[in-house]
Write a protein that holds these residues in place. Structure first.
Motif, mmCIF file in Angstrom:
data_model
loop_
_atom_site.group_PDB
_atom_site.id
_atom_site.type_symbol
_atom_site.label_atom_id
_atom_site.label_comp_id
_atom_site.label_asym_id
_atom_site.label_seq_id
_atom_site.Cartn_x
_atom_site.Cartn_y
_atom_site.Cartn_z
ATOM 1 N N GLN A 29 0.824 -1.193 0.000
ATOM 2 C CA GLN A 29 0.000 0.000 0.000
ATOM 3 C C GLN A 29 0.867 1.254 0.000
ATOM 4 O O GLN A 29 1.833 1.350 0.769
ATOM 5 C CB GLN A 29 -0.927 0.007 1.222
ATOM 6 N N VAL A 74 -6.734 9.679 -2.997
ATOM 7 C CA VAL A 74 -6.658 8.316 -3.520
ATOM 8 C C VAL A 74 -5.615 7.518 -2.752
ATOM 9 O O VAL A 74 -4.479 7.962 -2.571
ATOM 10 C CB VAL A 74 -6.292 8.325 -5.020
ATOM 11 N N ASN A 90 -3.649 3.795 -2.665
ATOM 12 C CA ASN A 90 -3.280 2.771 -3.632
ATOM 13 C C ASN A 90 -2.940 1.444 -2.977
ATOM 14 O O ASN A 90 -2.345 1.405 -1.894
ATOM 15 C CB ASN A 90 -2.077 3.240 -4.444
ATOM 16 N N CYS A 91 -3.290 0.383 -3.663
ATOM 17 C CA CYS A 91 -3.008 -0.980 -3.202
ATOM 18 C C CYS A 91 -2.568 -1.795 -4.421
ATOM 19 O O CYS A 91 -3.208 -1.716 -5.480
ATOM 20 C CB CYS A 91 -4.256 -1.580 -2.577
ATOM 21 N N SER A 92 -1.486 -2.540 -4.289
ATOM 22 C CA SER A 92 -1.058 -3.431 -5.369
ATOM 23 C C SER A 92 -0.821 -4.826 -4.811
ATOM 24 O O SER A 92 -0.476 -4.975 -3.635
ATOM 25 C CB SER A 92 0.209 -2.902 -6.050
ATOM 26 N N ARG A 133 -3.887 -4.097 -9.226
ATOM 27 C CA ARG A 133 -4.020 -2.832 -8.529
ATOM 28 C C ARG A 133 -5.450 -2.562 -8.101
ATOM 29 O O ARG A 133 -6.404 -2.946 -8.779
ATOM 30 C CB ARG A 133 -3.551 -1.681 -9.419
ATOM 31 N N SER A 134 -5.554 -1.848 -6.977
ATOM 32 C CA SER A 134 -6.836 -1.336 -6.515
ATOM 33 C C SER A 134 -6.608 0.062 -5.951
ATOM 34 O O SER A 134 -5.522 0.350 -5.415
ATOM 35 C CB SER A 134 -7.427 -2.239 -5.431
ATOM 36 N N THR A 135 -7.617 0.898 -6.084
ATOM 37 C CA THR A 135 -7.539 2.224 -5.485
ATOM 38 C C THR A 135 -8.786 2.473 -4.652
ATOM 39 O O THR A 135 -9.877 1.967 -4.965
ATOM 40 C CB THR A 135 -7.427 3.335 -6.544
ATOM 41 N N TYR A 158 -10.850 5.695 -3.418
ATOM 42 C CA TYR A 158 -11.045 7.128 -3.606
ATOM 43 C C TYR A 158 -11.982 7.631 -2.503
ATOM 44 O O TYR A 158 -13.065 7.067 -2.298
ATOM 45 C CB TYR A 158 -11.647 7.380 -4.994
ATOM 46 N N CYS A 215 -5.889 -2.678 2.882
ATOM 47 C CA CYS A 215 -6.341 -3.403 1.714
ATOM 48 C C CYS A 215 -6.047 -4.886 1.949
ATOM 49 O O CYS A 215 -5.009 -5.226 2.530
ATOM 50 C CB CYS A 215 -5.562 -2.863 0.511
ATOM 51 N N THR A 256 -2.388 2.398 4.986
ATOM 52 C CA THR A 256 -2.086 3.822 4.813
ATOM 53 C C THR A 256 -2.719 4.563 5.975
ATOM 54 O O THR A 256 -3.926 4.456 6.202
ATOM 55 C CB THR A 256 -2.648 4.367 3.494
#
Lengths: 117, 115
Positions: free
Chosen positions: B6, B20, B22-24, B72-74, B76, B90, B109
């Motif tokens: 993250q 935003v 982020n997560c991968s 990936r994921s976001t 918002y 995440c 995060t």
């Protein structure tokens, strides 16, 4: 209130002590979980119980001993811990028995903050 | 072995901003992805669950997207508020389990929204 309670909320123990963490869920769920959350590390799954049977042990040292006497209660018995075992221990429960299509949602308790001296 | 990352690790924004998170993830063979919120001294609360066949989910001011192919994921958050201050986690759901679910979490995060 999440429906999952944990006691105690805080615990300080010496390396030679024996203590137990308790988790209770009031949601009628069939699966229960123990997680460890250390500082700056992701939550780590420790154990999974389904219908009171342990179905997963994620290579957890034997100084951690889980017990699930019924579907509502889960214990984590601790003995001869090390300082690196200090962490937040979280319990969770979920409904699913049988494939849920990946929709099984876990509900978490507030955790027990454990400090090993 | 699935790894979830993250970015950023921490974020501080003024109230009202859109943001935003982020997560991968390394293994795209997931069944769903979940976003959780963790408040200090409390457990995790599930915010959104995106099934692998979906592209996004919305709940109020929150919108989560998922791109499995890119891993990936976001998340918002619109019009952020001080009450949104928390750690956002995440988690991916692996495999096909008949005894509950198996989550792999990112480190989170830590979000601070300043009045």
């Amino acid at each position: 209130e999440t429906g999952v309670t944990q006691t105690p909320r805080h615990l300080v123990m010496g390396m030679t002590n024996k203590k137990s963490l308790k988790c209770e869920q009031h949601l009628g769920h069939n699966a229960m979980y123990w997680y460890k959350q250390s500082a700056k590390k992701p939550l780590e799954l420790m154990f999974v119980y389904s219908l009171e049977e342990r179905v997963e042990n994620n290579s957890v040292p034997s100084r951690f001993s889980p017990e699930c006497p019924n579907s509502s209660h889960l214990f984590l018995h601790l003995h001869t811990l090390q300082p690196e075992d200090s962490a937040l221990y979280l319990c969770a429960s979920s409904q699913a028995v049988g494939w849920s299509g990946g929709l099984d949602t876990q509900y978490f308790g507030p955790g027990t903050r454990l400090t090993v001296l | 072995k699935q790894e979830v990352t993250q970015i950023p690790a921490a974020l501080s924004v003024p109230e009202g901003e859109n943001l935003v998170l982020n997560c991968s993830f390394t293994d795209s063979a997931i069944y769903n992805l979940q976003w959780f919120r963790q408040d200090p001294g409390k457990g995790l609360t599930s915010l959104l669950l995106i099934q692998s066949s979906q592209r996004e989910q919305t709940s109020g001011r929150l919108n989560a997207s998922l791109d499995k192919s890119s891993g990936r994921s976001t998340l918002y958050i619109a019009a952020s508020q001080p009450g949104d201050s928390a750690t956002y986690l995440c988690a991916t759901v692996r495999g096909r389990e008949t005894s509950g679910s198996r989550l792999t979490f990112g480190e989170g995060t830590q979000l601070t929204v300043n009045p």
